[in-house]
Write a protein that holds these residues in place. Structure first.
Motif: not given
Length: 227
Positions: A57-58, A60-62, A64, A85
């Motif tokens: 979760n820390y 996953k925006n950066d 894949r 997640t």
């Protein structure tokens, strides 16, 4: 009486050599795809899945991310990862085996159906012995040691600590209730592997997860630079 015609085959050595060859091949395949494979090991109950959820979760925006959950049976952890997640998660059943090897890992990666992945995480079978013996083809190996297990585990299970690049000490929130010496633990880890990094965390609260993420992003950057 010895029979000179009897052939002696060192089965364990043969099995390991075959697996090492497959692991090197898998590493090269992943490198060409640009996929970093992280192998996570620990004993049961150390907090692997909880740590993974916080870490994913820390990040996953950066990145894949996809996860392979290895267990002797059940799909509890794969479902938990997916639900908490949202990343791709597959369950690998080892059918009684206490480890994953390179061939099994490749099957797991193939099951991701060719999705473009920056970071594939393999949560290995909970065990401090067998998983350390088999190269999975990973880019890096990490392990989790929880406070209730004791700070002397690097002395008792040397190979596990020798093959790991990062040792996460989890459940530091319960340090006051256990006879666990963080300084001695790090000393013992360095005795087995002077290059290993040690990061204390509490997966339950998220304390230290940023440090683990920082370490991982740095390693991925180095890995990409060496492609």
């Amino acid at each position: 009486m010895m029979n000179d015609e009897v052939r002696i085959i060192e089965l364990k050595q043969s099995v390991f050599q075959k697996n090492d060859d497959e692991a090197d091949k898998l590493r090269e395949e992943n490198r060409k795809k640009g996929m970093f494979l992280l192998n996570l090991m620990s004993s049961p109950g150390s907090g692997k899945t909880t740590t993974l959820i916080k870490l994913i979760n820390y990040l996953k925006n950066d990145l894949r991310i996809a996860v392979m959950e290895a267990d002797i049976d059940s799909d509890v952890d794969a479902i938990k990862i997916k639900e908490q997640t949202g990343v791709e998660s597959v369950q690998l059943h080892t059918m009684g085996m206490c480890h994953l090897d390179a061939g099994m890992t490749k099957q797991g990666l193939d099951s991701l159906n060719g999705k473009e992945i920056d970071l594939a995480i393999l949560e290995n079978v909970g065990n401090l012995v067998c998983p350390a013996e088999f190269d999975t083809g990973s880019s890096k190996n990490i392990m989790i040691l929880s406070v209730p297990e004791g700070h002397d585990k690097p002395l008792k299970y040397p190979l596990m600590f020798q093959v790991c690049d990062l040792v996460i000490v989890n459940k530091i929130d319960v340090l006051p209730f256990f006879d666990f010496d963080l300084k001695k633990c790090e000393e013992y880890v360095k005795l087995r592997n002077k290059n290993a990094t040690v990061i204390p965390i509490c997966a339950k609260t998220g304390e230290g997860i940023d440090k683990v993420a920082e370490w991982l992003l740095k390693e991925i950057k180095i890995w990409k630079g060496n492609k």
